[in-house]
Design a protein around this motif. Structure first.
Motif, PDB file in Angstrom:
ATOM      1  N   ARG A  98     -15.296 -40.550  93.609  1.00 12.55           N
ATOM      2  CA  ARG A  98     -16.047 -39.398  94.115  1.00 12.55           C
ATOM      3  C   ARG A  98     -16.625 -38.594  92.959  1.00 12.55           C
ATOM      4  O   ARG A  98     -16.017 -38.491  91.891  1.00 12.55           O
ATOM      5  CB  ARG A  98     -15.137 -38.524  94.975  1.00 12.55           C
ATOM      6  N   ASP A  99     -17.791 -38.013  93.182  1.00 14.44           N
ATOM      7  CA  ASP A  99     -18.472 -37.286  92.110  1.00 14.44           C
ATOM      8  C   ASP A  99     -17.598 -36.180  91.529  1.00 14.44           C
ATOM      9  O   ASP A  99     -17.657 -35.891  90.328  1.00 14.44           O
ATOM     10  CB  ASP A  99     -19.779 -36.676  92.641  1.00 14.44           C
ATOM     11  N   ALA A 103     -17.929 -37.629 101.764  1.00  9.58           N
ATOM     12  CA  ALA A 103     -18.122 -37.360 100.337  1.00  9.58           C
ATOM     13  C   ALA A 103     -17.842 -35.917  99.954  1.00  9.58           C
ATOM     14  O   ALA A 103     -17.465 -35.636  98.810  1.00  9.58           O
ATOM     15  CB  ALA A 103     -19.547 -37.731  99.934  1.00  9.58           C
ATOM     16  N   ARG A 104     -18.019 -34.980 100.863  1.00  6.98           N
ATOM     17  CA  ARG A 104     -17.837 -33.567 100.506  1.00  6.98           C
ATOM     18  C   ARG A 104     -16.371 -33.187 100.332  1.00  6.98           C
ATOM     19  O   ARG A 104     -16.062 -32.083  99.892  1.00  6.98           O
ATOM     20  CB  ARG A 104     -18.486 -32.663 101.560  1.00  6.98           C
ATOM     21  N   ASP A 141     -19.413 -45.655  94.438  1.00  7.77           N
ATOM     22  CA  ASP A 141     -20.355 -44.594  94.800  1.00  7.77           C
ATOM     23  C   ASP A 141     -19.694 -43.664  95.807  1.00  7.77           C
ATOM     24  O   ASP A 141     -19.548 -43.998  96.989  1.00  7.77           O
ATOM     25  CB  ASP A 141     -21.633 -45.188  95.396  1.00  7.77           C
ATOM     26  N   THR A 157     -20.726 -41.181  97.277  1.00  9.28           N
ATOM     27  CA  THR A 157     -21.543 -40.658  98.373  1.00  9.28           C
ATOM     28  C   THR A 157     -21.527 -41.594  99.579  1.00  9.28           C
ATOM     29  O   THR A 157     -22.105 -41.267 100.619  1.00  9.28           O
ATOM     30  CB  THR A 157     -23.004 -40.436  97.925  1.00  9.28           C
TER      31      THR A 157
END
Length: 476
Positions: free
Chosen positions: A58-59, A111-112, A221, A223
């Motif tokens: 995750r970012d 993703a959030r 990824d 997202t």
């Protein structure tokens, strides 16, 4: 020191029964993570000792791992950063290094979200009852008053454990002697894209296995551009099912975001139930334990909403089935308490005594490959032996008055069934009252106004009749 109500509420929003989880930038921030890290070090008494920190793709995960390291080292822990990893890889690090660990992931959530899965040394689970509540309370104090630094702050060191992890799994389940298999693997852009090439292929420098892997969405990824990394939802298996049929593959595997759960589809693209997988793996683990200790008492855990075939298979293999409530940390605790060789859940979590009683989806998949790959039948035929009954799957209903719904169910089935309240309400048909066997479980959600129904019967018609009757009572 004392926390204030604002910080208590802030942490209550993200600290759940078994882990930390929240929306990035709202409930979960760098400041919150630092406070939780400091509190974790205090709870596990890790000042001057190593603490493992890993994270998913995750970012937000790398930044949160760095924030955790700041909070942990401020309280004197020496952080071992293992970087990108699956959750079961973090359990491997915790177990092999005998060190507490923190894994940054929100598993299958969108993703959030992000979160933290904590382990004590030896991959021992933590829950609210076994440390998370204390961490929450101390973190609230640190948010309100700051984190007091110790005289000797800790250090941060990076370590790659992927090859050792892959080697250990291969030592538990050798696959070099099976027949050649073609497997489609859907990693869902999650951590399976890292671990599958290492364990089942040669990316970690290990010898090639008789497996041809066809990859779907191996690019890491956070997202999730192709579909949610939650194979428990049938819509997220569609791409895998199509690919298995198109490629004429022997089977397909789907991993969730942090790759600690694995789902299986057969050569026709049909899902193999997690209960069937649990039964297959149970037979293998019982046999292995029996070889090591012929006269030992052997037990296997299953939660109360797995198929009836699971305890039947365990008993037929000469072991004792141990029925438990639903719950990740609870089952890990039961594994340790009972010394069970294996544990299986309906949600595709599989637990292994030889993996520090922690869950490992990759290890379960390897057991299936090992067993399936030593016989000639297609997976649909091979797995059918472990799926003889009809199940509803989990059906959720919004219910304003849970007690009233339970009362309606009890009244309707009084005299027709036996009742137990191990986890919600389980109702089992009395032999001789109905021609076919059936049972159902109704459990309230811990976090939402929902009742969860699971039903099973010896025939589909009987299951559907019981399912519809109970749903009408619940939703009345």
């Amino acid at each position: 020191m004392a926390s204030d109500s604002a910080q208590d509420a802030r942490l209550d929003a993200v600290v759940g029964a078994y882990d930390v989880r929240g929306v990035v930038g709202e409930g979960l921030t760098d400041e919150v993570v630092e406070a939780l890290a400091a509190a974790f070090v205090d709870e596990v008494d890790a000042a001057g000792s190593p603490v493992v920190v890993g994270h998913d793709m995750r970012d937000s995960s790398p930044g949160f791992a760095e924030a955790f390291a700041r909070g942990a080292t401020a309280r004197g822990a020496d952080v071992i950063s293992i970087g990108l990893c699956s959750t079961d890889e973090s359990y491997y690090a915790s177990g092999s290094l005998d060190a507490p660990a923190a894994m940054f992931t929100a598993s299958h959530n969108p993703a959030r979200y992000n979160g933290i899965k904590f382990s004590r040394a030896g991959a021992e689970a933590m829950s609210k009852a076994t440390g998370l509540s204390a961490i929450r309370d101390r973190a609230a104090t640190y948010l309100a008053e700051g984190i007091p630094a110790v005289a000797t702050p800790g250090t941060v060191d990076s370590r790659d454990v992927l090859t050792d992890y892959a080697s250990y799994l291969r030592s538990l389940v050798p696959l070099d002697g099976i027949r050649p298999l073609t497997i489609v693997v859907d990693a869902g852009n999650g951590m399976g894209g890292l671990t599958v090439p290492a364990v089942l292929e040669t990316a970690a420098g290990l010898p090639a296995l008789p497996l041809t892997i066809i990859p779907l969405y191996f690019e890491l990824d956070g997202t999730f551009p192709n579909h949610e990394a939650n194979p428990l939802e049938p819509k997220n298996l569609v791409d895998l099912q199509k690919a298995v049929v198109e490629h004429g593959a022997d089977l397909g595997l789907a991993f969730d975001g942090d790759a600690d759960r694995c789902f299986v589809v057969d050569e026709k693209g049909d899902a193999v139930t997690p209960s069937a997988i649990a039964a297959i793996v149970a037979v293998r683990e019982i046999a292995r334990a029996r070889r090591d200790a012929p006269d030992a008492e052997i037990s296997v855990i299953h939660n109360l909403i797995t198929s009836r075939i699971v305890p039947e298979t365990i008993e037929a293999a000469g072991a004792t089935p141990v029925r438990t409530k639903v719950g990740h940390s609870l089952i890990k605790d039961e594994m340790r308490r009972t010394g069970a060789v294996f544990g299986g859940e309906h949600s595709a979590h599989y637990y292994f005594r030889d993996f520090w009683s922690a869950d490992n989806g990759m290890l379960a998949a390897m057991h299936v490959l090992a067993e399936f790959g030593t016989q000639p039948a297609p997976l649909s035929e091979f797995a059918s032996e472990y799926s003889p009954y009809a199940a509803s799957g989990e059906i959720n209903s919004t219910v304003a008055d849970v007690a009233a719904a339970f009362a309606r169910v009890v009244e309707a089935f009084a005299g027709r069934a036996d009742f137990d309240e191990l986890d919600g309400l389980t109702v089992t048909g009395n032999p001789g009252v109905d021609d076919d066997f059936w049972w159902f479980s109704v459990r309230p959600s811990n976090t939402e106004p929902l009742l969860r129904l699971n039903a099973e019967a010896s025939t589909r018609a009987q299951m559907e009749a019981i399912r519809d009757e109970v749903l009408a009572l619940i939703r009345a």
